[in-house]
Structures are given as structure tokens and as C-alpha cells.
Design an enzyme around this catalytic site. Structure first.
Site, PDB file in Angstrom:
ATOM      1  N   GLN A  72       0.419  -1.655  -0.319  1.00  0.00           N
ATOM      2  CA  GLN A  72      -0.069  -0.109  -0.040  1.00  0.00           C
ATOM      3  C   GLN A  72       0.996   1.304  -0.095  1.00  0.00           C
ATOM      4  OE1 GLN A  72      -2.819  -0.760   3.793  1.00  0.00           O
ATOM      5  NE2 GLN A  72      -3.240  -2.067   2.633  1.00  0.00           N
ATOM      6  N   HIS A 144      -0.927   0.296   5.694  1.00  0.00           N
ATOM      7  CA  HIS A 144      -1.797   0.885   6.472  1.00  0.00           C
ATOM      8  C   HIS A 144      -0.777   2.399   6.389  1.00  0.00           C
ATOM      9  CE1 HIS A 144      -4.335  -2.058   8.505  1.00  0.00           C
ATOM     10  NE2 HIS A 144      -4.359  -2.288   7.477  1.00  0.00           N
ATOM     11  N   GLU A 235     -15.601   3.624   9.729  1.00  0.00           N
ATOM     12  CA  GLU A 235     -15.578   4.784  10.443  1.00  0.00           C
ATOM     13  C   GLU A 235     -15.523   5.963   9.926  1.00  0.00           C
ATOM     14  OE1 GLU A 235     -14.379   3.317  14.934  1.00  0.00           O
ATOM     15  OE2 GLU A 235     -13.595   4.976  13.869  1.00  0.00           O
ATOM     16  N   TYR A 256      -9.891 -10.185  10.061  1.00  0.00           N
ATOM     17  CA  TYR A 256     -11.107 -10.883   8.959  1.00  0.00           C
ATOM     18  C   TYR A 256     -10.724 -12.657   9.109  1.00  0.00           C
ATOM     19  CZ  TYR A 256      -8.844  -6.962   6.853  1.00  0.00           C
ATOM     20  OH  TYR A 256      -9.171  -4.969   6.672  1.00  0.00           O
TER      21      TYR A 256
END
Length: 365
Positions: A72, A144, A235, A256
Site C-alpha cells: 500500500q 496502513h 468509520e 479477518y
């Protein structure tokens, strides 16, 4: 990379909306900015900063930071300084390699400030590059990074930071992972940062998992963010000074594997989201709608969904989400960034090998 004549139309609360592809062939585009001359400036996760004009990449900006484009990570968010028209200053977030930070191993989220100088040939150059912020604990994780920037009315920068896939870091008040920091344009710490006892001075709020959207509400300058949960528990948050949003102590999601995380969905002293999703849509990109094309949406939040492949409108009344509208679900791909243009249209970037820049507006406008 000529843009195809592709458009899709859906019904919406403001009538038929048309999504028109303006450009394609982008390599996992991550962030979008509008230049005063009408061109688009786009980051590609692989490390390019490109200019788009008339449906094609019209130039490449040289002098971008060295990035680690794995998982990522890569070249991520982009923001123009409020005085960009006179200063040319921009901010970039990215996955910085350890050696560039003088460290031994790993990567971490960093922020570079630089002056964008556009050339007559259609490209550009970054000058006066300087790293104004970096995480204080680099790791080998490729997950992340968080990495959105929101610039407050006072000129200070909010920068979102993921917990790099190590959930417990989000509750360590000395580790900048899993938090939102507030820094001055030169990277210094503003005197009025909250600074609870034991917290790193850069922190604005902690207890975040992976915030990939951040924006400032027009009028009152309040910060709003969206972040990924695990399996469920995405959120929308309204982080104020000194807040702890609880990850991984509280969450509306599960691991997960299906195993429970933390102590439940609420705990005294930890903040609640103003909205959450279960199942997840993986929200990314966030902007308030302001514009004349869709006046009924004025003041509402718009965001993209990656796993949800959807454009979402959240109907806002004050600080509350009172309704949700899902648009183009499953039709446009993974939506990475959402920005409202000066023309009142909504512009999207899709996260793909053949990523697209898309304009969304009422049909015929």
C-alpha cells in the site's frame, strides 16, 4: 493516453448523474488537485506526479521524493498550499525508505514540502524540496500508511497516519503510528497542540487504524476523517484535540479470521464514530460538497469506497449523518480519491493499473 468517450448514468437524489471518463491509463492514481490554469495534478502510487490536460498526461513533474512502492506504499497524498498561486508550494505524502531518513530499515509515512515550477513544455519541476515530517518508528510492513493531508484555516496541516498493520501501536502515545498529527507548514509543532501527558507533541488524536480520507468543513474549520476497519468497522470521525478513538480496544469490526477484536464497541474515555459501515466499503478520499450544480447536496460529505467500488454521499445535519446514498456501486471500480471542483462537479480517481480520472455531474452539465 487519449481519454475514451465513456460515460455512465445513474439515478440519484438530484436526478440523473453522469460519470464521464476524462483520462485513463494512470498507474494506481492516489490523489488529485486542481491547478489554477485548469489542469489536474495527480499522484501515482508508483512514484510519478503527472499533469493532465485535455484527456491526456500532458507532462510529468520531476524532483518527486524517492518512494517505496510496495504493497500500500508509494507516492500518496497531495495538497496545494492556500497561497499556491503566489508561492507554488505543495505538500506530498509518501512511503519513505529508511536510508533516506537516516535509519537502518523499513519504511514510514513522510511529508515533503516543495515549490512546483511549471515549464513551458507542459511538465514541471519540484524545487526547494524538504521533508517536514516523518513517522518516528519505521517498520518493514507494507500496510496502513494512512497519509491524507487536510489544511486547516489557520494554515496548519493535519496528516493521517495508519498503524502500519500493528494494531497496538495505535494506543502507544509516543508512537506516531495510528494517529493524526497537526504540524505547521514548516513541520514544527504548533504551540496550541493538545499535548496530553505522555503524548508525542505532534499528536492531535490517537487510536486510529488506517485513515485514508480527511477534509475540513467549510465555515467552521472542523476536521472530518474516514478510516478502514478490519472486517467491518469502517468509520467516519470528527477528531478534536486530544481524542482517543479506541482502536484496537473498541471497534465495530472483527478480525479477518472472524475472531473478536478488543473489548467491544464502546468504552468510557474512548470516542465513538459519527457513522460506521459493517460490512466494510474501505473508504478513501473525502470532501464536503460545495457548488451550484447539486445545491441539495450542499454541506454533505462525499467519499469513495475501494472494496465497495462506490461513491457515497452522507447527508449531514450539523455533526450528524442522517442518511446515506450509494452511487455507481460496482460500476466505476475502486474509488481512491474524491474531490469537488470549482465547477461544482465531483471528480474521482480509480485505483487500478489502468486508473481513471472521472467527472460526475448532473446529466447535460
Amino acid at each position: 493516453m487519449a481519454a475514451p468517450a465513456i460515460a455512465q448514468t445513474v439515478e440519484s437524489s438530484v436526478g440523473p448523474l453522469r460519470a464521464t471518463v476524462l483520462a485513463e491509463g494512470l498507474d494506481h492514481p492516489w490523489a488529485l488537485a486542481f491547478l489554477p490554469d485548469g489542469r489536474f495534478l495527480v499522484t501515482e502510487r508508483s512514484g510519478r506526479l503527472v499533469l493532465i490536460e485535455s484527456g491526456v498526461v500532458s507532462g510529468v513533474v520531476e524532483g518527486v521524493p524517492n518512494v517505496v512502492a510496495r504493497g500500500q506504499g508509494g507516492l500518496l497524498d497531495l495538497a496545494l498550499a492556500p497561497d499556491f498561486e503566489t508561492s507554488g508550494q505543495i505538500y506530498l505524502t509518501y512511503a519513505e525508505p529508511a536510508e533516506d531518513a537516516g535509519l537502518q530499515r523499513g519504511t514510514g509515512t513522510a511529508v515533503m514540502a516543495a515549490k512546483l515550477v511549471l515549464t513551458n513544455g507542459g511538465g514541471g519541476q519540484l524545487e526547494d524540496q524538504r521533508v517536514i515530517f516523518r513517522m518516528n518508528n519505521f517498520t518493514n510492513s507494507t500496510r496502513h500508511f494512512g497519509s491524507r493531508i487536510a489544511i486547516a484555516p489557520d494554515g496548519n496541516l493535519f496528516v493521517t497516519l495508519g498503524e502500519r498493520g500493528d494494531m497496538d501501536r495505535a494506543q502507544d502515545p509516543e508512537d506516531l503510528a495510528g494517529g493524526i498529527v497537526r504540524i505547521a507548514p514548516d513541520g514544527s509543532v504548533p504551540e496550541d497542540n493538545p499535548k496530553p501527558e505522555g503524548w508525542a507533541p505532534e499528536f492531535w488524536s490517537i487510536g486510529h487504524r488506517n485513515p485514508q480520507g480527511a477534509t475540513i468543513r467549510p465555515g467552521d474549520g472542523v476536521l472530518f476523517t474516514v478510516e478502514h476497519g478490519a472486517r467491518g468497522g469502517d468509520e467516519v470521525n470528527m477528531p478534536t484535540a486530544g481524542d482517543n478513538f479506541g482502536w484496537p480496544v473498541i471497534t465495530y469490526g472483527v478480525d479477518y479470521s472472524g475472531v473478536a477484536i478488543g473489548e467491544g464497541t464502546e468504552k468510557e474515555g474512548l470516542e465513538q464514530p459519527i457513522h460506521y459501515w459493517d460490512p466494510s466499503i474501505s473508504p478513501s478520499g473525502l470532501d464536503f460538497y460545495e457548488g451550484s450544480l447539486m445545491p441539495d447536496w450542499e454541506g454533505d460529505l462525499l467519499l469513495g469506497g475501494l472494496s465497495g467500488a462506490v461513491l457515497v454521499r452522507l447527508d449531514m445535519e450539523g455533526d450528524a449523518v442522517v442518511a446515506e446514498e450509494r452511487l455507481f456501486e460496482g460500476q466505476l471500480g475502486r474509488i481512491r480519491d474524491v474531490r469537488v471542483g470549482a465547477d461544482g462537479a465531483v471528480y474521482l480517481l480509480t485505483d487500478a493499473d489502468n486508473g481513471q480520472l472521472i467527472r460526475v455531474a448532473p446529466e447535460g452539465k
